[in-house]
Every structure is written in structure tokens, then in C-alpha cells.
Design a protein around this motif. Structure first.
Motif, PDB file in Angstrom:
ATOM      1  N   GLN A 135       0.870  -1.167   0.000  1.00  0.00           N
ATOM      2  CA  GLN A 135       0.000   0.000   0.000  1.00  0.00           C
ATOM      3  C   GLN A 135       0.910   1.220   0.000  1.00  0.00           C
ATOM      4  O   GLN A 135       1.820   1.322   0.824  1.00  0.00           O
ATOM      5  CB  GLN A 135      -0.876  -0.012   1.254  1.00  0.00           C
ATOM      6  CG  GLN A 135      -1.900   1.091   1.290  1.00  0.00           C
ATOM      7  CD  GLN A 135      -2.716   1.028   2.559  1.00  0.00           C
ATOM      8  OE1 GLN A 135      -2.157   1.163   3.643  1.00  0.00           O
ATOM      9  NE2 GLN A 135      -4.014   0.812   2.424  1.00  0.00           N
ATOM     10  N   HIS A 137       1.572   5.223   0.376  1.00  0.00           N
ATOM     11  CA  HIS A 137       1.113   6.481   0.966  1.00  0.00           C
ATOM     12  C   HIS A 137       1.836   7.586   0.205  1.00  0.00           C
ATOM     13  O   HIS A 137       3.065   7.639   0.207  1.00  0.00           O
ATOM     14  CB  HIS A 137       1.447   6.525   2.457  1.00  0.00           C
ATOM     15  CG  HIS A 137       0.697   5.500   3.249  1.00  0.00           C
ATOM     16  ND1 HIS A 137      -0.308   5.837   4.112  1.00  0.00           N
ATOM     17  CD2 HIS A 137       0.796   4.142   3.280  1.00  0.00           C
ATOM     18  CE1 HIS A 137      -0.801   4.734   4.657  1.00  0.00           C
ATOM     19  NE2 HIS A 137      -0.141   3.689   4.170  1.00  0.00           N
ATOM     20  N   THR A 142      -3.750   7.420  -0.379  1.00  0.00           N
ATOM     21  CA  THR A 142      -3.244   6.077  -0.100  1.00  0.00           C
ATOM     22  C   THR A 142      -3.909   5.103  -1.067  1.00  0.00           C
ATOM     23  O   THR A 142      -5.123   5.127  -1.220  1.00  0.00           O
ATOM     24  CB  THR A 142      -3.566   5.670   1.351  1.00  0.00           C
ATOM     25  OG1 THR A 142      -2.969   6.609   2.232  1.00  0.00           O
ATOM     26  CG2 THR A 142      -3.038   4.284   1.660  1.00  0.00           C
TER      27      THR A 142
END
Length: 157
Positions: A135, A137, A142
Motif C-alpha cells: 500500500q 502512501h 493512499t
């Protein structure tokens, strides 16, 4: 191919929340019969495809599947390049900041060609077949990494 349930002493596979020990992996890969050690370290960078301002990555994994798949990749490295002395495939999970290593693949062999080719196969196959996702950011929010791929099987030679 060797069963991935039995990991030989000349293979280091690991999924960890801890910082990856780059120097220790290199030292472990040294072998008196190996004239080459290739170590690849994938690090967190400040951008991704179509994304700027990446500040951190969070990795998640289907943990019970990771070690057997990594061991299978190491076994395939040895099958394709029998001169490989030691093979290491380690991946980190959790939150990682810029410049931190998320993945390390190392291969030692008597000659550089086999070490380079085995290490390249190791990282490419890990990325394509091991159930680990990231994931990102970044400055726009995000998202899950755009380079995520469907889980595949380790290619057989």
C-alpha cells in the motif's frame, strides 16, 4: 524439485517485520567456493507509476504461503543454476519509510554469470509469485500499488 518444507542450510528464506540485515545477508552468502555474491535490495522510493510524493509503503502478506514459495524459488534457482552455493530471499512486512529495504535476494556462485542470473530470477519470480502486497502512501492519498500482479505459480523448467 526439493520440497519447500525442508529448507537446506544453504538457503535463507524469511518474512519479517524487522529491518532486513543487509550486511549479515551478504556475510552469510560468502562461501569459499564462490567467487561471486550478488545481492539485490529493493528499497522504498519517493515515487511510483503515476504517483509522486510517496512517503511510505505498508506491506502485507499471506504469511503462511510466503516461506514455502520463497523456498520453492530458491530450489528453482539451484535447479537452473546448479553452481549456486547459497540463496537468500527475504521480504519485510509492515510500515517502511523512504530508503528502507523491503526485499533482499542474494545468490553466491563460483562465477558472476550464474550469481547474477540466479539473483535476477529470484527477485523477478518473487515479485510475480509470492503473495505480498504493498500500500503506497503518497501526496494524493493512499492506494494499493499499481504494479500488483495476480499470484502465479513458480515457473518450472
Amino acid at each position: 524439485m526439493m520440497s519447500p518444507d525442508v529448507i537446506p542450510a544453504d538457503t535463507w528464506v524469511e518474512l519479517t517485520h524487522d529491518e532486513l540485515p543487509i550486511a549479515a545477508i551478504y556475510e552469510w552468502a560468502l562461501d569459499p567456493a564462490a567467487g561471486a555474491v550478488v545481492l539485490f535490495s529493493g528499497t522504498v522510493r519517493d515515487h511510483a507509476e503515476h504517483r509522486t510524493g510517496v512517503t511510505q509503503l505498508v506491506y502485507e502478506a499471506y504469511e503462511s504461503e510466503v516461506a514455502p514459495r520463497l523456498a520453492g524459488i530458491a530450489a528453482e534457482m539451484r535447479q537452473r543454476w546448479p553452481s549456486v552455493r547459497k540463496a537468500a530471499l527475504l521480504h519485510r512486512v509492515g510500515m517502511l519509510g523512504l530508503t528502507e529495504s523491503s526485499v533482499v535476494v542474494a545468490a553466491s556462485a563460483p562465477h558472476r554469470d550464474a550469481a547474477f542470473e540466479a539473483a535476477r530470477f529470484g527477485i523477478d519470480t518473487l515479485k510475480a509469485t509470492v503473495p505480498i502486497w504493498k500500500q503506497e502512501h503518497h501526496d494524493a492519498g493512499t492506494d494499493w500499488g499499481l504494479q500488483s500482479q495476480p499470484i502465479a505459480q513458480v515457473p518450472q523448467s
